[in-house]
Design a protein around this motif. Sequence first.
Motif, PDB file in Angstrom:
ATOM      1  N   LEU A 185     -25.497  25.688 -17.345  1.00 48.24           N
ATOM      2  CA  LEU A 185     -25.229  26.027 -16.030  1.00 48.24           C
ATOM      3  C   LEU A 185     -24.952  27.553 -15.860  1.00 48.24           C
ATOM      4  O   LEU A 185     -24.322  28.201 -16.522  1.00 48.24           O
ATOM      5  N   ILE A 186     -25.603  28.227 -14.662  1.00 50.79           N
ATOM      6  CA  ILE A 186     -25.349  29.615 -14.398  1.00 50.79           C
ATOM      7  C   ILE A 186     -24.445  29.505 -13.177  1.00 50.79           C
ATOM      8  O   ILE A 186     -24.755  28.675 -12.013  1.00 50.79           O
ATOM      9  N   VAL A 187     -23.230  30.026 -13.052  1.00 57.63           N
ATOM     10  CA  VAL A 187     -22.296  30.265 -12.152  1.00 57.63           C
ATOM     11  C   VAL A 187     -22.082  31.580 -11.949  1.00 57.63           C
ATOM     12  O   VAL A 187     -21.706  32.364 -12.856  1.00 57.63           O
ATOM     13  N   TYR A 188     -22.339  31.958 -10.666  1.00 55.73           N
ATOM     14  CA  TYR A 188     -22.115  33.500 -10.366  1.00 55.73           C
ATOM     15  C   TYR A 188     -21.706  33.744  -8.975  1.00 55.73           C
ATOM     16  O   TYR A 188     -21.762  32.863  -7.938  1.00 55.73           O
ATOM     17  N   TYR A 189     -21.096  34.932  -8.799  1.00 57.08           N
ATOM     18  CA  TYR A 189     -20.949  35.371  -7.429  1.00 57.08           C
ATOM     19  C   TYR A 189     -21.489  36.798  -7.174  1.00 57.08           C
ATOM     20  O   TYR A 189     -21.625  37.422  -8.133  1.00 57.08           O
ATOM     21  N   SER A 190     -22.212  36.931  -6.171  1.00 52.03           N
ATOM     22  CA  SER A 190     -22.823  38.204  -5.577  1.00 52.03           C
ATOM     23  C   SER A 190     -22.288  38.573  -4.284  1.00 52.03           C
ATOM     24  O   SER A 190     -22.421  37.807  -3.233  1.00 52.03           O
ATOM     25  N   ASN A 191     -22.003  39.735  -4.185  1.00 53.14           N
ATOM     26  CA  ASN A 191     -21.698  40.325  -2.907  1.00 53.14           C
ATOM     27  C   ASN A 191     -22.712  41.218  -2.190  1.00 53.14           C
ATOM     28  O   ASN A 191     -23.000  40.954  -1.197  1.00 53.14           O
ATOM     29  N   LEU A 199     -21.613  32.714 -16.927  1.00 50.83           N
ATOM     30  CA  LEU A 199     -20.776  33.236 -15.904  1.00 50.83           C
ATOM     31  C   LEU A 199     -21.008  34.580 -15.321  1.00 50.83           C
ATOM     32  O   LEU A 199     -20.745  35.555 -15.947  1.00 50.83           O
ATOM     33  N   GLY A 200     -21.555  34.815 -14.172  1.00 51.00           N
ATOM     34  CA  GLY A 200     -21.886  35.916 -13.603  1.00 51.00           C
ATOM     35  C   GLY A 200     -20.985  36.737 -12.564  1.00 51.00           C
ATOM     36  O   GLY A 200     -20.615  35.848 -11.642  1.00 51.00           O
ATOM     37  N   PHE A 201     -20.787  37.653 -12.608  1.00 53.59           N
ATOM     38  CA  PHE A 201     -19.846  38.388 -11.746  1.00 53.59           C
ATOM     39  C   PHE A 201     -20.272  40.111 -11.725  1.00 53.59           C
ATOM     40  O   PHE A 201     -20.616  40.663 -12.564  1.00 53.59           O
ATOM     41  N   PRO A 202     -20.005  40.824 -10.352  1.00 54.03           N
ATOM     42  CA  PRO A 202     -19.923  42.116 -10.623  1.00 54.03           C
ATOM     43  C   PRO A 202     -18.700  42.690 -11.062  1.00 54.03           C
ATOM     44  O   PRO A 202     -17.666  42.245 -11.164  1.00 54.03           O
ATOM     45  N   THR A 203     -18.938  44.012 -11.621  1.00 55.95           N
ATOM     46  CA  THR A 203     -17.712  44.589 -12.172  1.00 55.95           C
ATOM     47  C   THR A 203     -16.988  45.401 -11.203  1.00 55.95           C
ATOM     48  O   THR A 203     -17.515  46.289 -10.621  1.00 55.95           O
ATOM     49  N   TRP A 204     -15.639  45.092 -10.841  1.00 56.68           N
ATOM     50  CA  TRP A 204     -14.979  45.963  -9.811  1.00 56.68           C
ATOM     51  C   TRP A 204     -13.673  46.552 -10.533  1.00 56.68           C
ATOM     52  O   TRP A 204     -13.085  45.984 -11.113  1.00 56.68           O
ATOM     53  N   TYR A 205     -13.609  47.645 -10.475  1.00 59.36           N
ATOM     54  CA  TYR A 205     -12.537  48.490 -11.151  1.00 59.36           C
ATOM     55  C   TYR A 205     -12.435  48.291 -12.552  1.00 59.36           C
ATOM     56  O   TYR A 205     -11.256  48.022 -13.058  1.00 59.36           O
ATOM     57  N   HIS A 206     -13.619  48.408 -13.121  1.00 62.44           N
ATOM     58  CA  HIS A 206     -13.870  48.254 -14.589  1.00 62.44           C
ATOM     59  C   HIS A 206     -13.211  46.887 -15.052  1.00 62.44           C
ATOM     60  O   HIS A 206     -12.727  47.038 -16.276  1.00 62.44           O
ATOM     61  N   ARG A 207     -13.190  45.797 -14.256  1.00 58.32           N
ATOM     62  CA  ARG A 207     -12.857  44.424 -14.962  1.00 58.32           C
ATOM     63  C   ARG A 207     -13.508  43.380 -13.966  1.00 58.32           C
ATOM     64  O   ARG A 207     -14.222  43.689 -12.906  1.00 58.32           O
ATOM     65  N   PRO A 208     -13.140  42.200 -14.315  1.00 57.31           N
ATOM     66  CA  PRO A 208     -13.620  41.009 -13.524  1.00 57.31           C
ATOM     67  C   PRO A 208     -13.018  40.821 -12.285  1.00 57.31           C
ATOM     68  O   PRO A 208     -11.777  41.070 -12.019  1.00 57.31           O
ATOM     69  N   PRO A 209     -13.752  40.522 -11.205  1.00 56.15           N
ATOM     70  CA  PRO A 209     -13.066  40.323 -10.057  1.00 56.15           C
ATOM     71  C   PRO A 209     -11.909  39.211 -10.328  1.00 56.15           C
ATOM     72  O   PRO A 209     -12.043  38.369 -11.136  1.00 56.15           O
ATOM     73  N   MET A 210     -10.974  39.048  -9.243  1.00 51.73           N
ATOM     74  CA  MET A 210      -9.543  38.173  -9.514  1.00 51.73           C
ATOM     75  C   MET A 210     -10.025  36.552  -9.326  1.00 51.73           C
ATOM     76  O   MET A 210      -9.451  35.904  -9.854  1.00 51.73           O
ATOM     77  N   PHE A 211     -11.181  36.628  -8.733  1.00 54.90           N
ATOM     78  CA  PHE A 211     -11.748  34.957  -8.522  1.00 54.90           C
ATOM     79  C   PHE A 211     -12.142  34.442  -9.911  1.00 54.90           C
ATOM     80  O   PHE A 211     -12.180  33.296 -10.178  1.00 54.90           O
TER      81      PHE A 211
END
Length: 216
Positions: free
Chosen positions: A65-71, A136-148
């Motif tokens: 399963l691919i779980v991701y967030y994209s803004n 598990l996909g996410f953008p990198t914010w402030y050199h780390r994963p988002p808090m969610f």
Amino acid sequence: MRKMKNRISAIVVLVIVVVLAAIGIYTRNQTTNHNAATSSSSIKTSGSVAKKKETAKTKAPEPTLIVYYSNSGTTQGAAENIQKKTGADIVEMQITPAYPSDYSTLTQVAKKQINDNARPKITNLPDLTKYRTILLGFPTWYHRPPMFINTFFEQANVKGKTIIPFTTSASSPMSESTPFLEKMAQGTGAALKEGFRANDDQATTRYLEQAGLLKN
């Protein structure tokens, strides 16, 4: 004198017979050796072909399963690209409250969540029961994963799952997020893999191939 000639003739005939017999034996031996060598060579070739066929068999990918967030849409594009390559199921996480689309405002919100050690709500947390591997996909914010992503590890049942993180970033490598992910995964029973940055298509394909996740 005639007897002498007859005796010589008999000896010559005998020598010729012996020579011809020797030639016949030698020829038969050479033919036998050639046939044996040919047979041996055929067996090796056959074995080699069989081995190649056996090697060509690939293990079917486990339920993934691919779980991701994209803004901005970048991580969505990466996730959909991975889905095409793997044939995995895919779901986009919905976060409440929703993040602003304006980048400047987004960075302020993301920074505040880090400072507050916040746990943004995932409104459609997926059921992972039938899956063995989670991308598990996410953008990198402030050199780390988002808090969610903290929320995901704390609320999703990832015990016994293999978690492969992937991120999208203009410059930050996955290695910057790894220490945070390792801390999130502690005590969950999940097997966290190194992961990869999914901005580059060739690098993505190479990683998925090495992980045995490319569809046949």
